[in-house]
Scaffold this motif. Structure first.
Motif, PDB file in Angstrom:
ATOM      1  N   ALA A 163       0.853  -1.184   0.000  1.00 50.59           N
ATOM      2  CA  ALA A 163       0.000   0.000   0.000  1.00 50.59           C
ATOM      3  C   ALA A 163       0.888   1.232   0.000  1.00 50.59           C
ATOM      4  CB  ALA A 163      -0.924   0.006   1.215  1.00 50.59           C
ATOM      5  N   ALA A 164       0.383   2.321  -0.550  1.00 47.22           N
ATOM      6  CA  ALA A 164       1.168   3.547  -0.632  1.00 47.22           C
ATOM      7  C   ALA A 164       0.269   4.742  -0.386  1.00 47.22           C
ATOM      8  CB  ALA A 164       1.842   3.663  -2.001  1.00 47.22           C
ATOM      9  N   ARG A 165       0.885   5.836   0.066  1.00 49.02           N
ATOM     10  CA  ARG A 165       0.157   7.086   0.207  1.00 49.02           C
ATOM     11  C   ARG A 165       1.121   8.240  -0.014  1.00 49.02           C
ATOM     12  NH1 ARG A 165      -2.744   8.103   5.609  1.00 49.02           N
ATOM     13  NH2 ARG A 165      -2.971  10.198   4.738  1.00 49.02           N
ATOM     14  N   ILE A 166       0.558   9.342  -0.443  1.00 49.23           N
ATOM     15  CA  ILE A 166       1.326  10.571  -0.599  1.00 49.23           C
ATOM     16  C   ILE A 166       0.491  11.715  -0.053  1.00 49.23           C
ATOM     17  CG2 ILE A 166       0.510  10.907  -2.980  1.00 49.23           C
ATOM     18  CD1 ILE A 166       3.293  12.201  -3.525  1.00 49.23           C
ATOM     19  N   ASP A 167       1.139  12.584   0.727  1.00 51.93           N
ATOM     20  CA  ASP A 167       0.472  13.717   1.343  1.00 51.93           C
ATOM     21  C   ASP A 167       1.278  14.974   1.054  1.00 51.93           C
ATOM     22  OD1 ASP A 167      -1.666  12.368   3.158  1.00 51.93           O
ATOM     23  OD2 ASP A 167       0.188  11.295   3.615  1.00 51.93           O
ATOM     24  N   GLY A 168       0.580  16.084   0.946  1.00 51.80           N
ATOM     25  CA  GLY A 168       1.245  17.355   0.716  1.00 51.80           C
ATOM     26  C   GLY A 168       0.550  18.494   1.424  1.00 51.80           C
ATOM     27  N   VAL A 169       1.333  19.483   1.853  1.00 55.35           N
ATOM     28  CA  VAL A 169       0.807  20.672   2.509  1.00 55.35           C
ATOM     29  C   VAL A 169       1.506  21.891   1.907  1.00 55.35           C
ATOM     30  CG1 VAL A 169       0.475  21.909   4.686  1.00 55.35           C
ATOM     31  CG2 VAL A 169       0.510  19.411   4.681  1.00 55.35           C
ATOM     32  N   TRP A 170       0.719  22.915   1.583  1.00 55.80           N
ATOM     33  CA  TRP A 170       1.265  24.200   1.119  1.00 55.80           C
ATOM     34  C   TRP A 170       0.605  25.297   1.928  1.00 55.80           C
ATOM     35  CZ3 TRP A 170      -1.223  28.379  -1.379  1.00 55.80           C
ATOM     36  CH2 TRP A 170      -0.360  29.351  -1.898  1.00 55.80           C
ATOM     37  N   PHE A 171       1.415  26.219   2.447  1.00 56.31           N
ATOM     38  CA  PHE A 171       0.897  27.219   3.368  1.00 56.31           C
ATOM     39  C   PHE A 171       1.587  28.551   3.102  1.00 56.31           C
ATOM     40  CE2 PHE A 171       0.532  28.408   8.184  1.00 56.31           C
ATOM     41  CZ  PHE A 171      -0.519  29.266   7.904  1.00 56.31           C
ATOM     42  N   GLN A 172       0.791  29.598   2.887  1.00 55.01           N
ATOM     43  CA  GLN A 172       1.298  30.960   2.780  1.00 55.01           C
ATOM     44  C   GLN A 172       0.474  31.871   3.678  1.00 55.01           C
ATOM     45  OE1 GLN A 172       1.529  32.476  -1.221  1.00 55.01           O
ATOM     46  NE2 GLN A 172       3.584  31.658  -1.522  1.00 55.01           N
ATOM     47  N   ARG A 173       1.151  32.862   4.259  1.00 57.72           N
ATOM     48  CA  ARG A 173       0.451  33.816   5.117  1.00 57.72           C
ATOM     49  C   ARG A 173       1.325  35.050   5.268  1.00 57.72           C
ATOM     50  NH1 ARG A 173       1.292  32.588  10.739  1.00 57.72           N
ATOM     51  NH2 ARG A 173       2.858  34.204  10.381  1.00 57.72           N
ATOM     52  N   ASP A 174       0.697  36.233   5.355  1.00 58.21           N
ATOM     53  CA  ASP A 174       1.441  37.458   5.605  1.00 58.21           C
ATOM     54  C   ASP A 174       2.030  37.434   7.009  1.00 58.21           C
ATOM     55  OD1 ASP A 174       0.717  38.323   3.110  1.00 58.21           O
ATOM     56  OD2 ASP A 174      -0.918  39.612   3.804  1.00 58.21           O
ATOM     57  N   GLY A 175       3.008  38.308   7.227  1.00 56.12           N
ATOM     58  CA  GLY A 175       3.687  38.335   8.518  1.00 56.12           C
ATOM     59  C   GLY A 175       2.921  39.098   9.579  1.00 56.12           C
ATOM     60  N   PHE A 176       3.278  38.825  10.839  1.00 54.15           N
ATOM     61  CA  PHE A 176       2.634  39.471  11.977  1.00 54.15           C
ATOM     62  C   PHE A 176       3.257  40.835  12.304  1.00 54.15           C
ATOM     63  CE2 PHE A 176       1.813  34.920  13.429  1.00 54.15           C
ATOM     64  CZ  PHE A 176       0.537  34.918  12.898  1.00 54.15           C
ATOM     65  N   TYR A 177       4.426  41.115  11.743  1.00 61.62           N
ATOM     66  CA  TYR A 177       5.087  42.392  11.992  1.00 61.62           C
ATOM     67  C   TYR A 177       5.092  43.223  10.716  1.00 61.62           C
ATOM     68  CZ  TYR A 177       7.169  40.283  16.211  1.00 61.62           C
ATOM     69  OH  TYR A 177       7.375  39.682  17.421  1.00 61.62           O
ATOM     70  N   ASN A 178       4.862  44.519  10.870  1.00 59.89           N
ATOM     71  CA  ASN A 178       4.906  45.453   9.753  1.00 59.89           C
ATOM     72  C   ASN A 178       6.231  46.191   9.794  1.00 59.89           C
ATOM     73  OD1 ASN A 178       4.293  47.253   7.681  1.00 59.89           O
ATOM     74  ND2 ASN A 178       3.297  48.687   9.100  1.00 59.89           N
TER      75      ASN A 178
END
Length: 910
Positions: free
Chosen positions: A209-224
């Motif tokens: 059996a096999a599996r593949i997982d992926g995660v992609w995450f983008q977000r602006d920063g908490f400091y200006n």
């Protein structure tokens, strides 16, 4: 000793959830490793969690050690994507990060690795699918779909691969299964957060059996970043993990895992600590340096006059935006130097294989892994708008690279008609660590540090003048040149000040530190069933650790040797003369080291182990008492500032032994009980842990110090609390443990119906330094920078922490759809965030609440959920620290915790 304060609001929030811990599960049935067994009976629904804390599959309730097991459901509801979010579900755990996420630190019962030096190993070891991660900060990234997480509290000196002195976090990812399926999650939140996760699982044959997982995450920063028009502490990361499971028959299972993750993010900004966070009484302190910090927003804040902060005035005079010095600590506008960057890049990848083979009389487990990890991080290292200290972006920007190979074998079985469960094993690890650094003095360093000298003699010569390159007004410098102030030393002082003013954009051009570590261990862990209800567990481990170190320095700071030649003959005559030379050679940054190489080696042998007596007077109750000895390897301080006193640096006599620190050991005692039924259960543990050679890394505002902290059974009469580095020695025979952690932990779960689950956890940990401290196991005096430690609590070690959660999943109609209401809270009492425990670094107690609400199992495959992290936008710091080169005036900066975040997640399964 710190006074613990709890607000009524804090207690009310926690009480509303009534929960102690993430679903501690409880049954007398034995299941397979990692299984969560769900009973369909309406009134009997608490899942059974099976853990491998003792090297074999056991029900959590039957394991006589302090352990928290967090299920996949709890992890999902609490929004856990990296190990930081575990703070919400494990009261004894605290995970934080500082100037670089690669430096993230985990603490259990108040004990953890202190400081950012990669030469120090983690007090809390992190394993993912049985594979050791070289430092706990390596797990501050996306984890993907998980099966469970086990958090073991106390020293791990027998099993668990790598030794650890405070505890262990074992992360188990979701495995391949022999049925086709897949999932996709889409999340959008504030700060323009966008997260996409998905995966597919498929049987390739009857045995694979096999599996593949992926995660992609983008977000602006908490400091200006107001200066440069960008944001800091953003997210830009992804993870891909592929697995294959081979089960040719019921006796053999082999799992192959490969993963790759990358982060390309700007991290980590800091703000100035202001009086509303650090009140006057704590900042000035009754005996420490005596600086009085004025109220925020008053003109005196940037004045040279009485009550003013002369360093703040210098910063403003040299171009620092005054808003940075007067805004709230938690105003996330920052004002760094124009053109300076916090950009960084992290790569983490590896492959591992786990074989489990039932040989009949025994079961063989083999885990083989190879991993590589690299990180570099640029920084405006002084965190101000004045260009004092920086790391330029690129592959040498505070870089660290790990290459790690590990191999573990375990063989376990039973004997004497199952009266003995035996286990023997071996472990091998080979780790290569390379650290590269390009830390340089900024383009305004020479003027700024001359201003520090001018402040020192302001009472004689008048206020500094930051518009002058040497920061002395023409009249003041004329007085110096006349000889009226320094007499016969005048020519040397004038030349030294003028030379120091030219120390701009000089320093490290590419220092390289290499450390190779070879570790092997043999161990045994055996459970003797003396009677049907009484067990004796004995474990023993022998570990050998060899570390080889070499370093080569590259540096173009030619001001240091010039001033050394001029001031060397008179440096001992006045602190002012020593100050000129010290600031010229700060942190041993000098062209005298350019091309110099050093090498050294160290070897350690340690026996560690455990003994546990456990008894089940009735089926649902387990009582136990234990002793364990833990160990964390010594190593090398990978920082040139520790090589030698910059005032007396002799390149021909450099001793790399000055960079060594010794291994840390702990003797731990624990008594506890666990009661478990299907509907409710609780556990209670009392503990005492005594640490010798406690490894402490601290920044004193100028250099990083690494010391082994011990106690002295003789009274030092306060000599460890003064500013004299030569007083406070202890006879070697009187050296004793220097750090004690003691207290109790209580955890409980309640599931009155199949749709309601509540948890609750309380940890009281009095984690303190002894009253009389020394800086080595030979009784050497404690460094004066640490003079506030004796008798006080450790940094980031709150005495009282409580967590609670409430989960309600009602049926909606007859279609199988369910509702979801989840809330959890963590209450933390007061603690000091600074490793030197300076005033102004203390954090008041606070509460963080997370929540999630939604509909699940829509048409058997969809879900929509709204969530919020830090619901009440609680403002608190992770770590406060001495602002580099500014700290003598009690000016601090702080790395802030994350603000409130919220969003919506849509899930689909097929």
């Amino acid at each position: 000793m710190r006074t613990t304060t709890l607000s009524l609001r804090s207690l009310a929030i926690l009480g509303a959830g009534f929960t102690l811990l993430p679903q501690a599960a409880l049954s007398q049935e034995v299941a397979e490793e990692g299984d969560v067994v769900q009973n369909a009976d309406v009134d009997d629904t608490t899942p059974v969690i099976v853990v491998t804390a003792q090297g074999r599959a056991q029900n959590l309730a039957d394991v006589p050690v302090a352990i928290s097991a967090v299920t996949a459901e709890t992890l999902e509801n609490s929004g856990t994507s990296d190990i930081r979010e575990l703070n919400q579900v494990a009261p004894s755990l605290l995970v934080s990060s500082t100037g670089n996420e690669a430096n993230g630190s985990a603490r259990i019962r108040g004990i953890g690795t202190v400081g950012d030096n990669p030469g120090l190993e983690s007090s809390v070891a992190v394993f993912v699918d049985g594979v050791y991660r070289s430092r706990s900060g390596n797990a501050l990234s996306e984890l993907g779909p998980l099966d469970r997480i086990e958090i073991l509290r106390g020293p791990q000196g027998t099993l668990g691969g790598r030794n650890s002195s405070a505890g262990m976090i074992s992360i188990y990812t979701a495995e391949p299964e022999f049925q086709f399926g897949g999932y996709a999650d889409f999340t959008y939140g504030n700060y323009d957060a966008l997260r996409i996760e998905g995966g597919v699982n498929a049987p390739l044959s009857d045995t694979v059996a096999a599996r593949i997982d992926g995660v992609w995450f983008q977000r602006d920063g908490f400091y200006n970043d107001v200066t440069n028009g960008t944001d800091i502490n953003n997210r830009d990361r992804y993870l891909v993990r592929a697995q294959a499971l081979f089960e040719p028959n019921e006796d053999i299972s082999f799992r192959l895992v490969g993963d790759y993750s990358k982060k390309d993010e700007a991290c980590c900004a800091a703000t100035f600590v202001q009086p509303e966070f650090a009140p006057l009484a704590r900042v000035s302190g009754p005996t420490f340096d005596g600086f009085t910090y004025p109220a925020a927003g008053t003109p005196a804040l940037t004045d040279f006059g009485p009550g003013g902060n002369p360093i703040a005035a210098i910063l403003v005079g040299m171009g620092n935006d005054p808003r940075a010095l007067t805004q709230s600590t938690f105003d996330r506008d920052i004002y760094p130097t124009a053109g300076r960057s916090y950009e960084g890049e992290t790569e983490d990848y590896g492959i591992s294989g786990e074989l489990n083979w039932n040989l009949g009389a025994a079961t063989l487990t083999s885990i083989t892994a190879y991993r590589e990890y690299s990180n570099n991080q640029a920084s405006d290292t002084d965190y101000t708008g004045v260009d004092i200290l920086y790391r330029a972006p690129g592959p040498n920007a505070g870089a660290r690279e790990f290459e790690t190979f590990t191999q573990e074998f375990r063989l376990n079985g039973s004997a004497f008609n199952d009266r003995l469960d035996w286990l023997v094993g071996a472990y091998y690890a080979n780790e290569k660590l390379e650290v590269r650094d390009n830390l340089r003095f900024g383009t305004q360093y020479g003027t700024f540090v001359n201003c520090r000298l001018a402040i020192a003699v302001a009472g004689i010569l008048g206020a500094p003048d930051p518009t002058q390159s040497n920061c002395f007004s023409p009249a003041a410098f004329g007085a110096i040149q006349s000889g009226a102030v320094f007499g016969a030393a005048t020519p040397a002082v004038v030349a030294g000040i003028n030379n120091l003013a030219t120390l701009n954009d000089l320093g490290g051009t590419g220092d390289v530190y290499n450390q190779s570590s070879e570790n092997y261990a043999i161990f045994t862990h055996n459970i003797f069933h003396i009677t049907d209800t009484l067990d004796l567990t004995l474990g023993l481990r022998y570990t050998n650790e060899t570390k080889e170190f070499d370093a080569t320095f590259s540096n173009d700071n030619d001001v240091c040797p010039t001033n050394r030649a001029i001031l060397g003959p008179i440096v001992g005559l006045s602190p002012f003369f020593a100050g000129i030379l010290s600031l010229s050679c700060q942190g041993n940054s000098t062209s005298e080291l350019d091309g110099v190489s050093l090498a050294d080696t160290r070897d350690e042998d340690e026996f560690t182990g455990t003994a546990i007596l456990s008894w089940k007077p009735v089926d649902d109750l387990l009582v136990y008492g234990s002793y364990s000895r833990g160990y964390k390897a010594g190593g090398f301080n990978l920082d040139r500032s520790a090589l030698s006193n910059p005032l007396t640096l002799d390149v021909t006599a450099l001793d790399p032994a000055n960079l060594q620190f010794d291994e840390e050991t702990v003797d731990a005692y624990e008594i506890g009980l666990k009661y478990s039924t299907r509907q409710w259960g609780f556990s209670l543990a009392g503990f005492r842990q005594e640490f010798s050679n406690f490894q402490l890394n601290t920044f004193n505002g100028s250099v990083f110090l690494v010391q082994n902290i011990n106690g002295c059974s003789a009274n030092l009469g306060g000599a460890d609390r003064d500013t004299d580095a030569t007083t406070g020695a202890c006879a070697p025979d009187d050296v004793a443990p220097g750090v004690i952690s003691q207290g109790f932990e209580f955890e409980a779960t309640l599931s009155p119906t199949r749709n309601v689950n509540m948890t609750m956890g309380i940890t009281y940990a009095d984690t303190t330094y002894e009253d009389n401290l020394v800086g080595s196991d030979q009784g050497d005096p404690l460094d004066p920078a640490l003079r506030l430690l004796p008798g006080d609590n450790l940094s980031n070690a709150p005495e009282l922490v409580a967590t609670s959660s409430f989960t309600f999943t009602p049926d909606i109609g007859d279609s199988g759809m369910k509702g979801l209401f989840f809330i959890n809270a963590r209450m933390t009492s007061d603690y000091n965030t600074g490793s030197d425990l300076l005033y102004g670094k203390e954090q008041d107690g606070f509460v963080v609440v997370n929540g999630r609400i939604g509909l699940t199992n829509i048409a058997d495959r969809f879900a929509i959920e709204g969530w919020v992290q830090n619901m009440f936008d609680t403002q608190y710091t992770q770590v406060a620290f001495n602002t580099p080169f500014i700290a003598p005036q009690q000016t601090y900066s702080a790395f802030l915790a994350e603000p409130r975040t919220y969003g919506v997640t849509v899930r689909a399964e097929f």
